[in-house]
Design an enzyme around this catalytic site. Structure first.
Site, PDB file in Angstrom:
ATOM      1  CE  LYS A 125      -1.102  -0.541   4.938  1.00 14.68           C
ATOM      2  NZ  LYS A 125       0.012  -1.499   5.203  1.00 14.68           N
ATOM      3  NE  ARG A 143      -0.223  -0.675  11.420  1.00 18.69           N
ATOM      4  CZ  ARG A 143       0.690  -0.258  10.538  1.00 18.69           C
ATOM      5  NH1 ARG A 143       0.680   0.952  10.090  1.00 18.69           N
ATOM      6  NH2 ARG A 143       1.605  -1.105  10.113  1.00 18.69           N
ATOM      7  NE  ARG A 172       9.677  -3.618   3.996  1.00 19.05           N
ATOM      8  CZ  ARG A 172       8.490  -3.170   4.387  1.00 19.05           C
ATOM      9  NH1 ARG A 172       7.626  -2.708   3.507  1.00 19.05           N
ATOM     10  NH2 ARG A 172       8.149  -3.229   5.658  1.00 19.05           N
ATOM     11  NE  ARG A 187      10.348  -1.225   8.174  1.00 19.60           N
ATOM     12  CZ  ARG A 187       9.117  -0.895   7.772  1.00 19.60           C
ATOM     13  NH1 ARG A 187       8.941  -0.254   6.628  1.00 19.60           N
ATOM     14  NH2 ARG A 187       8.064  -1.198   8.493  1.00 19.60           N
ATOM     15  NE  ARG A 245       5.597  -4.852  10.586  1.00 16.07           N
ATOM     16  CZ  ARG A 245       6.283  -4.696   9.459  1.00 16.07           C
ATOM     17  NH1 ARG A 245       7.332  -5.455   9.202  1.00 16.07           N
ATOM     18  NH2 ARG A 245       5.910  -3.790   8.589  1.00 16.07           N
TER      19      ARG A 245
HETATM   20  P1  AMP Z   1       4.434   0.508   8.785  1.00 18.28           P
HETATM   21  O1  AMP Z   1       5.622   1.094   8.109  1.00 18.28           O
HETATM   22  O2  AMP Z   1       3.143   1.174   8.379  1.00 18.28           O
HETATM   23  O3  AMP Z   1       4.367  -0.995   8.650  1.00 18.28           O
HETATM   24  O4  AMP Z   1       4.587   0.833  10.343  1.00 18.28           O
HETATM   25  C1  AMP Z   1       5.717   0.393  11.087  1.00 18.28           C
HETATM   26  C2  AMP Z   1       5.377   0.357  12.563  1.00 18.28           C
HETATM   27  O5  AMP Z   1       5.003   1.659  13.018  1.00 18.28           O
HETATM   28  C3  AMP Z   1       4.191  -0.522  12.945  1.00 18.28           C
HETATM   29  O6  AMP Z   1       4.555  -1.894  13.086  1.00 18.28           O
HETATM   30  C4  AMP Z   1       3.778   0.098  14.281  1.00 18.28           C
HETATM   31  O7  AMP Z   1       4.684  -0.247  15.320  1.00 18.28           O
HETATM   32  C5  AMP Z   1       3.970   1.576  13.997  1.00 18.28           C
HETATM   33  N1  AMP Z   1       2.744   2.172  13.415  1.00 18.28           N
HETATM   34  C6  AMP Z   1       2.586   2.684  12.157  1.00 18.28           C
HETATM   35  N2  AMP Z   1       1.342   3.141  11.976  1.00 18.28           N
HETATM   36  C7  AMP Z   1       0.668   2.919  13.133  1.00 18.28           C
HETATM   37  C8  AMP Z   1      -0.652   3.150  13.572  1.00 18.28           C
HETATM   38  N3  AMP Z   1      -1.573   3.705  12.769  1.00 18.28           N
HETATM   39  N4  AMP Z   1      -0.982   2.786  14.845  1.00 18.28           N
HETATM   40  C9  AMP Z   1      -0.064   2.248  15.682  1.00 18.28           C
HETATM   41  N5  AMP Z   1       1.202   1.979  15.328  1.00 18.28           N
HETATM   42  C10 AMP Z   1       1.585   2.308  14.069  1.00 18.28           C
END
Ligand code: AMP
Length: 218
Positions: free
Chosen positions: A13, A88, A127, A160, A171
């Site tokens: 996404k 989320r 990744r 990462r 996750r």
């Molecule tokens: P992402 O890059 O979107 O996969 O986000 C990486 C990490 O950031 C996630 O695994 C969460 O720890 C944190 N994170 C990102 N967006 C949110 C959200 N909307 N609510 C809570 N934690 C978030």
């Protein structure tokens, strides 16, 4: 044009949001990117968020809601935006509705990207990213021409911490428990479109722009 891109981690996404943002001239708000930036800058918020992020857990709702509220207060977002990775949780979605209401805005559409679990694990575990310029690669599907160095700036690529196997499992568990309920949340509001995210980036993008096309001319 106000969109939410929903889906498990690794469904692509963020990549699609970058493409749509560039084509439509609107901005992307990625809470993951904002949090990683805070971690890199060692801000108080970043230091608080880091542990949750490294473990693949969600950062508290109040923290991410604050980040999104601040972004949406910026007039440059009035033209339109794509929320990538937010909301989320159901409380985040409810809070988003209130913030948009206060600003006289509404969401046009929520796109739910669908990819099989096996593909997600393969995408995330392969990744790699550049800690300097943030370019991303995949060891099988989009490798750097310079092996472990970034093609763009020459920095050593890293994985990462939350793309390591244990964190990926966490996750996905968190997604199932806390984020997947948003599918029925937005379905009930007749705002959801499902999109097959399994194909190549360009194929998914073609399908996505067909769904979004009506809002481009709106
Ligand atoms: P992402 O890059 O979107 O996969 O986000 C990486 C990490 O950031 C996630 O695994 C969460 O720890 C944190 N994170 C990102 N967006 C949110 C959200 N909307 N609510 C809570 N934690 C978030």
């Amino acid at each position: 044009m106000q969109f939410v891109f929903l889906g498990a981690p690794g469904v692509g996404k963020g990549t699609q949001a970058d493409k749509v943002a560039a084509q439509y001239g609107i901005l992307k708000i990625s809470t993951g990117d904002l949090l990683r930036e805070a971690v890199r800058n060692k801000t108080t918020l970043g230091l608080e968020a880091k542990e949750c992020m490294d473990q693949g857990k969600l950062v508290p709702d109040s923290v991410v809601i604050g980040l999104v509220r601040d972004k949406l207060a910026d007039p440059s977002y009035a033209k339109g935006f794509i929320l990538d990775g937010f909301p989320r949780t159901v409380p985040q979605a409810e809070e988003l509705g209130q913030v948009l209401n206060q600003r006289g805005l509404r969401l046009d559409r929520v796109i739910n990207f669908q990819v099989s679990r096996a593909d997600i694990v393969q995408r995330l575990s392969g990744r790699r990213s550049c800690p300097k310029c943030q370019a991303t690669y995949h060891v099988d599907f989009a490798p750097s021409k310079q092996g472990s160095l970034c093609d763009r700036c020459g920095e050593s690529l890293v994985q990462r911490s939350d793309d390591q196997r244990e964190a990926i499992e966490m996750r996905l568990k968190v997604y199932d428990e806390q984020t997947a309920p948003l599918i029925s949340f937005y379905e009930k509001k007749n705002m959801l479109s499902h999109l097959d995210g399994a194909g190549a980036v360009e194929t998914v993008y073609q399908d996505l722009t067909k769904v979004l096309a009506i809002y481009k001319t709106a």
